[in-house]
Each structure stands twice: as structure tokens, then as C-alpha cells.
Design a protein around this motif. Structure first.
Motif, PDB file in Angstrom:
ATOM      1  N   VAL A 175       0.842  -1.206   0.000  1.00  0.00           N
ATOM      2  CA  VAL A 175       0.000   0.000   0.000  1.00  0.00           C
ATOM      3  C   VAL A 175       0.869   1.245   0.000  1.00  0.00           C
ATOM      4  O   VAL A 175       1.804   1.354   0.794  1.00  0.00           O
ATOM      5  CB  VAL A 175      -0.885   0.067   1.266  1.00  0.00           C
ATOM      6  CG1 VAL A 175      -1.938   1.157   1.122  1.00  0.00           C
ATOM      7  CG2 VAL A 175      -1.536  -1.260   1.544  1.00  0.00           C
ATOM      8  N   PHE A 176       0.522   2.169  -0.879  1.00  0.00           N
ATOM      9  CA  PHE A 176       1.232   3.444  -0.974  1.00  0.00           C
ATOM     10  C   PHE A 176       0.211   4.559  -0.780  1.00  0.00           C
ATOM     11  O   PHE A 176      -0.560   4.857  -1.700  1.00  0.00           O
ATOM     12  CB  PHE A 176       1.901   3.577  -2.351  1.00  0.00           C
ATOM     13  CG  PHE A 176       2.887   2.478  -2.642  1.00  0.00           C
ATOM     14  CD1 PHE A 176       4.232   2.650  -2.351  1.00  0.00           C
ATOM     15  CD2 PHE A 176       2.471   1.268  -3.180  1.00  0.00           C
ATOM     16  CE1 PHE A 176       5.149   1.640  -2.607  1.00  0.00           C
ATOM     17  CE2 PHE A 176       3.375   0.257  -3.441  1.00  0.00           C
ATOM     18  CZ  PHE A 176       4.723   0.438  -3.148  1.00  0.00           C
ATOM     19  N   TYR A 233       9.968   5.005  -5.966  1.00  0.00           N
ATOM     20  CA  TYR A 233      10.714   6.106  -6.581  1.00  0.00           C
ATOM     21  C   TYR A 233       9.773   7.047  -7.334  1.00  0.00           C
ATOM     22  O   TYR A 233       9.927   8.265  -7.310  1.00  0.00           O
ATOM     23  CB  TYR A 233      11.779   5.544  -7.530  1.00  0.00           C
ATOM     24  CG  TYR A 233      12.753   4.648  -6.799  1.00  0.00           C
ATOM     25  CD1 TYR A 233      13.710   5.200  -5.946  1.00  0.00           C
ATOM     26  CD2 TYR A 233      12.679   3.266  -6.925  1.00  0.00           C
ATOM     27  CE1 TYR A 233      14.583   4.385  -5.246  1.00  0.00           C
ATOM     28  CE2 TYR A 233      13.557   2.446  -6.226  1.00  0.00           C
ATOM     29  CZ  TYR A 233      14.508   3.007  -5.396  1.00  0.00           C
ATOM     30  OH  TYR A 233      15.363   2.208  -4.695  1.00  0.00           O
ATOM     31  N   ARG A 234       8.805   6.474  -8.009  1.00  0.00           N
ATOM     32  CA  ARG A 234       7.848   7.313  -8.754  1.00  0.00           C
ATOM     33  C   ARG A 234       7.077   8.233  -7.800  1.00  0.00           C
ATOM     34  O   ARG A 234       6.822   9.402  -8.110  1.00  0.00           O
ATOM     35  CB  ARG A 234       6.873   6.428  -9.533  1.00  0.00           C
ATOM     36  CG  ARG A 234       7.524   5.719 -10.699  1.00  0.00           C
ATOM     37  CD  ARG A 234       6.512   4.905 -11.483  1.00  0.00           C
ATOM     38  NE  ARG A 234       7.156   4.236 -12.595  1.00  0.00           N
ATOM     39  CZ  ARG A 234       7.416   4.801 -13.773  1.00  0.00           C
ATOM     40  NH1 ARG A 234       7.055   6.056 -13.984  1.00  0.00           N
ATOM     41  NH2 ARG A 234       8.017   4.128 -14.728  1.00  0.00           N
ATOM     42  N   LEU A 235       6.701   7.695  -6.653  1.00  0.00           N
ATOM     43  CA  LEU A 235       5.960   8.520  -5.696  1.00  0.00           C
ATOM     44  C   LEU A 235       6.826   9.654  -5.158  1.00  0.00           C
ATOM     45  O   LEU A 235       6.373  10.789  -5.017  1.00  0.00           O
ATOM     46  CB  LEU A 235       5.406   7.652  -4.558  1.00  0.00           C
ATOM     47  CG  LEU A 235       3.969   7.212  -4.798  1.00  0.00           C
ATOM     48  CD1 LEU A 235       3.863   6.092  -5.817  1.00  0.00           C
ATOM     49  CD2 LEU A 235       3.305   6.796  -3.526  1.00  0.00           C
ATOM     50  N   LYS A 236       8.060   9.335  -4.857  1.00  0.00           N
ATOM     51  CA  LYS A 236       8.946  10.364  -4.314  1.00  0.00           C
ATOM     52  C   LYS A 236       9.155  11.490  -5.326  1.00  0.00           C
ATOM     53  O   LYS A 236       9.065  12.673  -4.999  1.00  0.00           O
ATOM     54  CB  LYS A 236      10.301   9.735  -3.930  1.00  0.00           C
ATOM     55  CG  LYS A 236      11.265  10.714  -3.306  1.00  0.00           C
ATOM     56  CD  LYS A 236      10.737  11.285  -1.989  1.00  0.00           C
ATOM     57  CE  LYS A 236      11.554  12.478  -1.515  1.00  0.00           C
ATOM     58  NZ  LYS A 236      10.969  13.113  -0.340  1.00  0.00           N
ATOM     59  N   HIS A 239       4.833  12.595  -3.565  1.00  0.00           N
ATOM     60  CA  HIS A 239       3.781  11.868  -2.860  1.00  0.00           C
ATOM     61  C   HIS A 239       4.287  10.917  -1.788  1.00  0.00           C
ATOM     62  O   HIS A 239       3.592   9.965  -1.434  1.00  0.00           O
ATOM     63  CB  HIS A 239       2.868  11.134  -3.856  1.00  0.00           C
ATOM     64  CG  HIS A 239       1.734  12.005  -4.262  1.00  0.00           C
ATOM     65  ND1 HIS A 239       0.589  12.145  -3.509  1.00  0.00           N
ATOM     66  CD2 HIS A 239       1.588  12.840  -5.304  1.00  0.00           C
ATOM     67  CE1 HIS A 239      -0.220  13.002  -4.085  1.00  0.00           C
ATOM     68  NE2 HIS A 239       0.367  13.457  -5.180  1.00  0.00           N
ATOM     69  N   VAL A 240       5.487  11.170  -1.277  1.00  0.00           N
ATOM     70  CA  VAL A 240       5.907  10.427  -0.082  1.00  0.00           C
ATOM     71  C   VAL A 240       5.799  11.424   1.074  1.00  0.00           C
ATOM     72  O   VAL A 240       6.682  12.258   1.289  1.00  0.00           O
ATOM     73  CB  VAL A 240       7.342   9.876  -0.231  1.00  0.00           C
ATOM     74  CG1 VAL A 240       7.761   9.166   1.053  1.00  0.00           C
ATOM     75  CG2 VAL A 240       7.410   8.906  -1.408  1.00  0.00           C
ATOM     76  N   ALA A 241       4.666  11.353   1.795  1.00  0.00           N
ATOM     77  CA  ALA A 241       4.395  12.344   2.839  1.00  0.00           C
ATOM     78  C   ALA A 241       5.366  12.152   3.997  1.00  0.00           C
ATOM     79  O   ALA A 241       5.623  11.022   4.420  1.00  0.00           O
ATOM     80  CB  ALA A 241       2.965  12.197   3.337  1.00  0.00           C
ATOM     81  N   SER A 242       5.903  13.256   4.498  1.00  0.00           N
ATOM     82  CA  SER A 242       6.842  13.129   5.625  1.00  0.00           C
ATOM     83  C   SER A 242       6.105  12.573   6.846  1.00  0.00           C
ATOM     84  O   SER A 242       6.629  11.745   7.574  1.00  0.00           O
ATOM     85  CB  SER A 242       7.508  14.470   5.931  1.00  0.00           C
ATOM     86  OG  SER A 242       6.528  15.415   6.286  1.00  0.00           O
ATOM     87  N   LYS A 243       4.858  13.011   7.056  1.00  0.00           N
ATOM     88  CA  LYS A 243       4.095  12.494   8.202  1.00  0.00           C
ATOM     89  C   LYS A 243       3.111  11.420   7.743  1.00  0.00           C
ATOM     90  O   LYS A 243       1.917  11.474   8.030  1.00  0.00           O
ATOM     91  CB  LYS A 243       3.403  13.645   8.933  1.00  0.00           C
ATOM     92  CG  LYS A 243       4.420  14.608   9.523  1.00  0.00           C
ATOM     93  CD  LYS A 243       3.852  15.566  10.528  1.00  0.00           C
ATOM     94  CE  LYS A 243       4.998  16.476  11.005  1.00  0.00           C
ATOM     95  NZ  LYS A 243       4.533  17.489  11.960  1.00  0.00           N
ATOM     96  N   MET A 244       3.658  10.462   7.033  1.00  0.00           N
ATOM     97  CA  MET A 244       2.824   9.407   6.445  1.00  0.00           C
ATOM     98  C   MET A 244       2.020   8.654   7.507  1.00  0.00           C
ATOM     99  O   MET A 244       0.979   8.067   7.225  1.00  0.00           O
ATOM    100  CB  MET A 244       3.680   8.421   5.640  1.00  0.00           C
ATOM    101  CG  MET A 244       2.875   7.555   4.700  1.00  0.00           C
ATOM    102  SD  MET A 244       3.885   6.369   3.810  1.00  0.00           S
ATOM    103  CE  MET A 244       4.772   7.395   2.664  1.00  0.00           C
ATOM    104  N   ARG A 245       2.492   8.675   8.738  1.00  0.00           N
ATOM    105  CA  ARG A 245       1.758   7.916   9.777  1.00  0.00           C
ATOM    106  C   ARG A 245       0.296   8.351   9.844  1.00  0.00           C
ATOM    107  O   ARG A 245      -0.579   7.554  10.163  1.00  0.00           O
ATOM    108  CB  ARG A 245       2.428   8.073  11.137  1.00  0.00           C
ATOM    109  CG  ARG A 245       2.342   9.459  11.725  1.00  0.00           C
ATOM    110  CD  ARG A 245       2.902   9.519  13.131  1.00  0.00           C
ATOM    111  NE  ARG A 245       3.615  10.768  13.338  1.00  0.00           N
ATOM    112  CZ  ARG A 245       3.742  11.358  14.518  1.00  0.00           C
ATOM    113  NH1 ARG A 245       3.221  10.812  15.591  1.00  0.00           N
ATOM    114  NH2 ARG A 245       4.403  12.480  14.622  1.00  0.00           N
TER     115      ARG A 245
END
Ligand SMILES: Cc1ncc(COP(=O)(O)O)c(C=O)c1O
Length: 346
Positions: free
Chosen positions: A58-59, A231-234, A238-244
Motif C-alpha cells: 500500500v502506498f 521512486y515514482r511517488l517520491k 507523494h511520499v508524505a513526511s508524516k505518512m503515519r
């Protein structure tokens, strides 16, 4: 004065209290940033259990468009085409995002009766293609939308049959599940039955429309694709720093059937609304199977619905209005909406 009834979109609904509570749960102490946190790790296990697939990954992303475009970019080469129904969101409503992120892939909307694709529609299209000719985009992905943009729902056997046609042509398979929970409730089937078990290799998992705060997700069932998605998300931010805070909502959403209970409410309210409007003799554009209804009321009635009935809805032209229920719509509101429409449609 009448109180307003919200029927524009499930996007217009607020957040589910259970998901707001989940956000608060994740708010104590620090956590590793960028998805290195325990919630994001747990989310992977939850998805593997829910979709009964050991490779499900899941992303979390911030919108349905991001889930579609970035997910598709990992399946379709720049010279490829993504075959979908001509009414599908990726073709009509995403401003070419799929083409942008694939680096030039073409979104090819094709016809299909009842707002759905059928195996013969896809076969006919694939037969019409100049395969191996570098002057033409090469069909690379079949993307289905369930529920469709007109509120109809594919059955698991229909998805399987379409995925089989895709496999015959070596196309990858993608499902836009912006309202997947509503489709599962309509089908009364397991998540796997409509997705990976039916041959779908990647899924846009909608949660925002069904109560989450700014969190949808890509669910991929192919480890090779999972690796490049990171890598595509970054690269697309779309790699949220506060992904939690995204992951904790998705865990709560998928745990103990919360997503299905929320969708059940939306579908039940739609059943009340559509049964009531049918009994008024109104004609539907398609039979509503989940939580969206397109109905012919005529321009004059549509205007009166807006002006006199305190109903919030979208007009689609030619006297058609779009009515959408959400987890937030009560059956009482649905009955009341029918009563108000009856007062101006008679
Ligand atoms: C079927 C479908 N897919 C994708 C999306 C895209 O979602 P978003 O508006 O969050 O980008 C929508 C939004 O309405 C939708 O209806």
C-alpha cells in the motif's frame, strides 16, 4: 426554512469520526518520517490480510487522481496506451495526469454499453491496433472503474472476463476503486473477489470519498512494480513526511469492516432515494447500484429543486441531475429529498 441536504458528491461529505479518532491516536510522540513508522508497516499487513494477497503493498497518496496517474505510470511505458471506458475518470476528468506521469502514454477511452466495458469491446479495440508499429501507441494497460462513473457496478465474473482478455493481449490490469467499498457492498463479495482474485494487478483504493481525510492509496499486487513505485511517488512529491497520519487512517478504514459499514450507509441511502424517485416515474440514466444516481428531471424541475428544495446537487445538462449519497447521508434525509423533489416534479 428547509435544512440543506447534501447530494453533490461524496467528496462534499466531512470526515468519519472513527478516522478522526485514528488521527488523534497517531498523534502521541514522534515517529520516523516518510513511511518509516510503525503505522505504515502495520498497514502493509492489514492490506495483505484484507486482500488475501501476500504481496499486496500500500502506498498512501493525497488524491484519487494521484493514485490513478502514479499507479498507471508504473504499468504503462511512454509509448503505451491505457485502454478504459470512454466515461472513465482517468480519460475525462484528470486533465491528462495519466499521460503526464507515464511520460507520454495515451489514455484511450473506448465505447461500452451501460457505462461499462465488455470483453468484446476490448477485443475489438485490440484487434484494430497496429501491433509492433512504432507509429502507434501500444496497448499496455486495461483500466476498469468500479463503481463506474455512472454508478453501475462490475460483478467479479465480469472483471475476471475482462482481465482474461487483457492477459491474452499482454496488457496489465488496473482498477480505479475510488469508491471500491461501495462496489464491494453492492456485490456482497470479498475485496479479493473483485480485485486481485479477479486478475487485477493494481488498484486505486479510494478512502477520501468514504470518510478519510486527504488519504487515498495505491494497492499493488506485483513485487516488481512495488519497488519502482517508491521512486515514482517520491519524484512526484507523494511520499508524505508524516505518512503515519495517512497510514493510521487506512488501518482504521480497513480494520473490522469500517470501510464497508461506511459504504453500506451511502448505498442504503441511495436505495431509499432511487426507490422513491422511481416511484415518482422519473427516468434514470443508469440503474444506480452503489451511491450515485443520474436522473432525468428536466431543466425546470432541476432549477426548482435548487431554488425551492434546499437540495445540493450537480446538473449535467439536458435536464439530468447527479445525486450522490455518502456515509454521512441518513435514510431520513433520503426520504426527505424524495418528498421535496415530489413537491416540484409533480
Ligand atoms: C471514479 C473516480 N476516480 C478518481 C477520482 C479522483 O479523485 P480526486 O478528485 O481525489 O483526485 C474520482 C473523483 O471524483 C472519481 O470519481
Amino acid at each position: 426554512m428547509l435544512s440543506p441536504i447534501e447530494l453533490r458528491s461524496d467528496n462534499a461529505a466531512g470526515a468519519a469520526p472513527e478516522l478522526l479518532a485514528a488521527l488523534t491516536d497517531a498523534n502521541s510522540g514522534g515517529a520516523m518520517a516518510y513511511g518509516g513508522d510503525a503505522f505504515t508497516e502495520r498497514l502493509q499487513q492489514v492490506a495483505q490480510e484484507v486482500f488475501e494477497h501476500p504481496d499486496a503493498a500500500v502506498f498512501p497518496v493525497g488524491s484519487g487522481t494521484a493514485a490513478n496517474a502514479l499507479g498507471l505510470s508504473a504499468l504503462c511505458p511512454p509509448w503505451g496506451s491505457i485502454v478504459c471506458h470512454e466515461t472513465s475518470h482517468i480519460y475525462v476528468n484528470e486533465c491528462g495526469a495519466g499521460s503526464l506521469f507515464t511520460g507520454g502514454g495515451v489514455i484511450r477511452g473506448i465505447r461500452g454499453d451501460g457505462f461499462q466495458l465488455h470483453p468484446d469491446d476490448v477485443r475489438r479495440h485490440l484487434d484494430s491496433v497496429n501491433w509492433g508499429d512504432p507509429h502507434h501507441s501500444q496497448p499496455s494497460v486495461l483500466s476498469l472503474t468500479c463503481p463506474t462513473d455512472f454508478g453501475t457496478v462490475y460483478r467479479p465474473a465480469e472483471v475476471s472476463a475482462l482481465a482474461a482478455v487483457a492477459r491474452e493481449g499482454s496488457l496489465r490490469t488496473h482498477l480505479d476503486g475510488a469508491r471500491l467499498a461501495n462496489a464491494l457492498v453492492a456485490n456482497d463479495c470479498t475485496p479479493a473477489a473483485l480485485t486481485c482474485g479477479a486478475g487485477i494487478e493494481m488498484l486505486s483504493l479510494g478512502a477520501i470519498k468514504n470518510g478519510a481525510v486527504s488519504t487515498d492509496a495505491i494497492v499493488s499486487f506485483d513485487p516488481a512494480v512495488n519497488e519502482q513505485l517508491t521512486y515514482r511517488l517520491k519524484r512526484s512529491g507523494h511520499v508524505a513526511s508524516k505518512m503515519r497520519f495517512q497510514s493510521v487512517q487506512l488501518i482504521a478504514y480497513l480494520t473490522d469492516g469500517l470501510w464497508l459499514r461506511l459504504a453500506e450507509r451511502a448505498n442504503a441511502a441511495m436505495k431509499v432515494l432511487s426507490d422513491g424517485l422511481r416511484s415518482l416515474g422519473l427516468e434514470f440514466v443508469a440503474e444506480p447500484q452503489a451511491n450515485m444516481l443520474f436522473v432525468h428531471v428536466g431543466d425546470e424541475v432541476a432549477q426548482r429543486m435548487a431554488d425551492e428544495c434546499a437540495l445540493h446537487f450537480y446538473t449535467m445538462g439536458n435536464g439530468v441531475v447527479r445525486l450522490v449519497t455518502s456515509f454521512h447521508t441518513t435514510e431520513t434525509e433520503a426520504h426527505e429529498a424524495v418528498r421535496r423533489i415530489a413537491s416540484v416534479a409533480g
